[in-house]
Structures are given as structure tokens and as C-alpha cells.
Design a protein around this motif. Sequence first.
Motif, PDB file in Angstrom:
ATOM      1  N   VAL A 126       0.853  -1.195   0.000  1.00  0.00           N
ATOM      2  CA  VAL A 126       0.000   0.000   0.000  1.00  0.00           C
ATOM      3  C   VAL A 126       0.885   1.239   0.000  1.00  0.00           C
ATOM      4  CG1 VAL A 126      -1.929   1.213   1.082  1.00  0.00           C
ATOM      5  CG2 VAL A 126      -1.671  -1.236   1.425  1.00  0.00           C
ATOM      6  N   LEU A 127       0.647   2.061  -1.016  1.00  0.00           N
ATOM      7  CA  LEU A 127       1.405   3.298  -1.145  1.00  0.00           C
ATOM      8  C   LEU A 127       0.490   4.446  -0.763  1.00  0.00           C
ATOM      9  CD1 LEU A 127       3.805   4.949  -2.542  1.00  0.00           C
ATOM     10  CD2 LEU A 127       2.488   4.709  -4.635  1.00  0.00           C
ATOM     11  N   THR A 128       0.859   5.169   0.292  1.00  0.00           N
ATOM     12  CA  THR A 128       0.084   6.361   0.644  1.00  0.00           C
ATOM     13  C   THR A 128       0.987   7.564   0.391  1.00  0.00           C
ATOM     14  OG1 THR A 128       0.804   6.571   2.940  1.00  0.00           O
ATOM     15  CG2 THR A 128      -1.034   5.058   2.505  1.00  0.00           C
ATOM     16  N   LEU A 129       0.475   8.754   0.691  1.00  0.00           N
ATOM     17  CA  LEU A 129       1.306   9.933   0.444  1.00  0.00           C
ATOM     18  C   LEU A 129       2.501   9.953   1.396  1.00  0.00           C
ATOM     19  CD1 LEU A 129      -1.454  12.604  -0.196  1.00  0.00           C
ATOM     20  CD2 LEU A 129       0.095  11.589  -1.876  1.00  0.00           C
ATOM     21  N   ARG A 130       2.393   9.204   2.514  1.00  0.00           N
ATOM     22  CA  ARG A 130       3.455   9.264   3.526  1.00  0.00           C
ATOM     23  C   ARG A 130       4.363   8.049   3.583  1.00  0.00           C
ATOM     24  NH1 ARG A 130       1.057   9.612   8.744  1.00  0.00           N
ATOM     25  NH2 ARG A 130      -0.928   9.199   7.742  1.00  0.00           N
ATOM     26  N   GLU A 131       3.839   6.854   3.190  1.00  0.00           N
ATOM     27  CA  GLU A 131       4.611   5.629   3.434  1.00  0.00           C
ATOM     28  C   GLU A 131       4.234   4.513   2.471  1.00  0.00           C
ATOM     29  OE1 GLU A 131       3.429   4.045   7.261  1.00  0.00           O
ATOM     30  OE2 GLU A 131       1.324   4.420   6.834  1.00  0.00           O
ATOM     31  N   ILE A 132       5.045   3.447   2.529  1.00  0.00           N
ATOM     32  CA  ILE A 132       4.708   2.228   1.792  1.00  0.00           C
ATOM     33  C   ILE A 132       4.734   1.086   2.804  1.00  0.00           C
ATOM     34  CG2 ILE A 132       5.356   0.636  -0.054  1.00  0.00           C
ATOM     35  CD1 ILE A 132       6.896   2.858  -1.378  1.00  0.00           C
ATOM     36  N   VAL A 133       3.636   0.322   2.860  1.00  0.00           N
ATOM     37  CA  VAL A 133       3.625  -0.816   3.787  1.00  0.00           C
ATOM     38  C   VAL A 133       3.186  -2.075   3.037  1.00  0.00           C
ATOM     39  CG1 VAL A 133       3.122   0.543   5.854  1.00  0.00           C
ATOM     40  CG2 VAL A 133       1.250  -0.381   4.517  1.00  0.00           C
ATOM     41  N   GLU A 134       3.572  -3.229   3.579  1.00  0.00           N
ATOM     42  CA  GLU A 134       3.201  -4.491   2.945  1.00  0.00           C
ATOM     43  C   GLU A 134       2.461  -5.376   3.916  1.00  0.00           C
ATOM     44  OE1 GLU A 134       6.993  -5.368   0.293  1.00  0.00           O
ATOM     45  OE2 GLU A 134       5.556  -7.032   0.267  1.00  0.00           O
ATOM     46  N   PHE A 167      -6.692   1.807   5.849  1.00  0.00           N
ATOM     47  CA  PHE A 167      -6.357   2.854   4.880  1.00  0.00           C
ATOM     48  C   PHE A 167      -7.628   3.364   4.220  1.00  0.00           C
ATOM     49  CE2 PHE A 167      -2.752   0.069   5.292  1.00  0.00           C
ATOM     50  CZ  PHE A 167      -1.686   0.941   5.421  1.00  0.00           C
ATOM     51  N   ILE A 168      -7.809   4.680   4.289  1.00  0.00           N
ATOM     52  CA  ILE A 168      -8.989   5.272   3.658  1.00  0.00           C
ATOM     53  C   ILE A 168      -8.652   5.698   2.227  1.00  0.00           C
ATOM     54  CG2 ILE A 168      -8.595   7.594   4.645  1.00  0.00           C
ATOM     55  CD1 ILE A 168     -12.071   6.100   4.236  1.00  0.00           C
ATOM     56  N   ALA A 169      -7.354   5.985   2.020  1.00  0.00           N
ATOM     57  CA  ALA A 169      -6.909   6.365   0.670  1.00  0.00           C
ATOM     58  C   ALA A 169      -5.537   5.779   0.437  1.00  0.00           C
ATOM     59  CB  ALA A 169      -6.864   7.883   0.548  1.00  0.00           C
ATOM     60  N   GLY A 170      -5.158   5.717  -0.820  1.00  0.00           N
ATOM     61  CA  GLY A 170      -3.841   5.189  -1.147  1.00  0.00           C
ATOM     62  C   GLY A 170      -3.916   4.382  -2.419  1.00  0.00           C
ATOM     63  N   GLU A 171      -2.826   3.726  -2.722  1.00  0.00           N
ATOM     64  CA  GLU A 171      -2.783   2.925  -3.937  1.00  0.00           C
ATOM     65  C   GLU A 171      -2.211   1.568  -3.585  1.00  0.00           C
ATOM     66  OE1 GLU A 171      -2.845   4.429  -7.547  1.00  0.00           O
ATOM     67  OE2 GLU A 171      -0.896   3.656  -8.202  1.00  0.00           O
ATOM     68  N   VAL A 172      -2.869   0.542  -4.124  1.00  0.00           N
ATOM     69  CA  VAL A 172      -2.432  -0.813  -3.788  1.00  0.00           C
ATOM     70  C   VAL A 172      -1.735  -1.424  -4.981  1.00  0.00           C
ATOM     71  CG1 VAL A 172      -3.460  -3.114  -3.674  1.00  0.00           C
ATOM     72  CG2 VAL A 172      -4.076  -1.417  -1.972  1.00  0.00           C
ATOM     73  N   SER A 173      -0.601  -2.117  -4.750  1.00  0.00           N
ATOM     74  CA  SER A 173      -0.141  -3.001  -5.819  1.00  0.00           C
ATOM     75  C   SER A 173      -0.211  -4.422  -5.313  1.00  0.00           C
ATOM     76  CB  SER A 173       1.234  -2.611  -6.357  1.00  0.00           C
ATOM     77  OG  SER A 173       2.116  -2.395  -5.317  1.00  0.00           O
ATOM     78  N   LEU A 174      -0.671  -5.289  -6.223  1.00  0.00           N
ATOM     79  CA  LEU A 174      -0.848  -6.691  -5.869  1.00  0.00           C
ATOM     80  C   LEU A 174       0.457  -7.375  -6.211  1.00  0.00           C
ATOM     81  CD1 LEU A 174      -4.313  -7.069  -7.576  1.00  0.00           C
ATOM     82  CD2 LEU A 174      -3.894  -6.723  -5.154  1.00  0.00           C
ATOM     83  N   THR A 175       1.153  -7.837  -5.229  1.00  0.00           N
ATOM     84  CA  THR A 175       2.468  -8.400  -5.515  1.00  0.00           C
ATOM     85  C   THR A 175       2.295  -9.808  -6.084  1.00  0.00           C
ATOM     86  OG1 THR A 175       2.589  -8.879  -3.188  1.00  0.00           O
ATOM     87  CG2 THR A 175       3.817  -6.998  -3.913  1.00  0.00           C
ATOM     88  N   GLY A 176       2.997 -10.093  -7.170  1.00  0.00           N
ATOM     89  CA  GLY A 176       2.918 -11.417  -7.808  1.00  0.00           C
ATOM     90  C   GLY A 176       1.690 -11.549  -8.686  1.00  0.00           C
TER      91      GLY A 176
END
Length: 332
Positions: free
Chosen positions: A287-295, A319-328
Motif C-alpha cells: 500500500v502506497l500512501t502519500l506518507r509511506e509504503i507498507v506491505e 487505509f482510507i486512501a492510497g494505492e495498492v499493488s498486488l504483488t505477484g
Amino acid sequence: MTLKQKLLYLFKLNTEEYISGEQLCRQLGVSRTAIWKQVENLRQMGYIIEARSNAGYRLVSIPDCLYPEEILFELKTNLIGKELVHFNSIESTNNYAKDWARNGAAEGAVVVAEEQRTGKGRMGRGWFSPRSKGLWFSVILRPLTSPVDVSQITMVAVVAVAEAIKKMTGLALGIKWPNDLLAVGGSKRKLCGILSEMDADMDRVKHVVVGIGVNVNILYQEVPSDLRDILTSLLMETGAKVDRIKLLQNILREFDYWYSIWLNQGFRPVKEQWKYFNITLGRRVKVLTLREIVEGIAEDIDDRGTLLVKLDNGQLRSFIAGEVSLTGNGYT
Ligand code: BTN
């Protein structure tokens, strides 16, 4: 309705036969010159209208343009699309819609363009919006709600788009939280993105502009090379051109339906339908937010649309907002 719209309406009711100039004059209560002027006007817009002496006029084909005359024809929605403006080219339909909303546009008003010169994506990115190849449009809403619930409206919108595309093309679709629509049965790339922008006080929304971009008839070779691994189109996935007018009408109808469900019954039914298309929950995500990236593992969405992620250290984060990348799994 303007004279042009009335004339077009009559033509559409009678595509099999010619309508005489005299009959048109009578039905519309105007002169022959007035009819002829409007026929010329429609031809300039790209309508093919055959004229035969002693027989009259016949509509042969309509242009691949998202004219209000086409979109509003038998749209039959309650709210969405009651007003609609169309541009051949615009910087961003969201920007126009925000100005229009500030100046009193009615709820449900729609701004649509054939091309955006500086289309906007989420997280400050751009949005590729080539002429006549997609649906680039914005819907103005005025829900009586608090700003924290606005992300639910974006989820209403993505459910509406998914339903419309599924019904028209039969494609297998997946929603990546919160509102990216991917072609899960094919390239797994992005077909549609949504950017909602709002004007609000601390506790009350003034208006929301829901900006929707659907990649419809874009060919692979038309996509800039840096976007080729990211985006796809309905044409690329199905091998067939899709009627943009019908697709936009169907999206507006679905949006009208799901928005009224949300207003009357709350987020639950929308969440159920969102989950039907979901490809995020149960997966490992970044999850990529404006402040951090967490997995972690995407566990669920709650009754506000918030994404719940279990981090590797066992902590549950929302998370109410952000961008998700699906790993794999081939997702980008
Ligand atoms: C995303 O990044 O996924 C959101 C893309 C949103 C694009 C649409 S196209 C119509 C409207 N006008 C814009 O400038 N952006 C949105």
C-alpha cells in the motif's frame, strides 16, 4: 428540446423510411428552410443523412461522438445525466466540472470530452486521454454526507462501470482497491480509473466530482511506450470495437441505480457488489500512501470502504486512501 434535437428524434424513430420535408415542416411547425438548415448542421456534426427528391430525408448513420443528442436519447435516468455538456477537446473534465459545480450545476450533471489535453490521474499523475478512443467524463454529485464517506462514492462509481462493461462485453473484470478496474481474464492491466475530487467543510460535503476514464477503443500501438505495461482497452481485450455511446449510456444508468441504492440503503449493498469484483482481499499487497509504503495481507474492507491490512508484524492497519499493488500473479 432544440429544433435540431427534435429533428434528430424524428429521424431516429424512422430509420427505415424517408420522411418528407413537408411532413417534417408540419410536425415541427417550421419552414422548409429551417429544416434544411438543421439537416446541414447535423451533417456537419458527422451524421449521414440521405436526401431523395420526392421521398424526403433518412438518417443513415450517426457519428462516433458523445454528443448530448446521443447520450441523452432514451437515457431514462432519474438523476445522473439530467444535464450534460460535451467538448471535443478540454484540459480535464474534472477541472471543468469543479468550476461548474462551484457555479451551481445541478446534482447529476455530466461533463464529457472526446479528448483531454491534460487528463489527471490519482496521486498527481496524468491520464492518457486520446481523442475518440475512450470515455473521459465527470459527474457532479451533492450528497448530504460527511467528507469521510466520499471514498464510498468512488466505489459506487467503479461498481457501476464494472457492471456496465460486464453486461456489454462479458469480459472478466476485477477491482483493485479502491477503484481501479483491471482485465483479470486477459492482460491484467488497467481498463478504467476514477479520480474523485470534493469541495467540503469539515463536516459537510458541498459537492463531489467523480472523474471516470475508460479505455475503450485504444490500440496497443497507440499507447505511449511507458504505459504499455500498465493500461489496456476494451478493444485490446475483446478484439472488437465497442460502441462508446451505448457504453456511456449504460454506465450512467448503472451509476444512477447504484448511487440511489447508496443514498437509500447505505454502503452495505455497494460493498457486497464491490466484493463480487474484488481482486484485492485475501492477497498480499503493497500500500502506497502519500506518507509511506507498507506491505501485508489485505484482509477486508469495512462499512466505510476502508481497507484493512494485516502487516507482517501482526498489526492491523486501515487505509482510507492510497494505492495498492498486488504483488505477484502478473498484476502491475
Ligand atoms: C486514476 O489515476 O486511476 C484516475 C484516472 C481518472 C481519469 C479521469 S478521465 C475523466 C476525468 N478527468 C480527469 O482529468 N481525470 C478523470
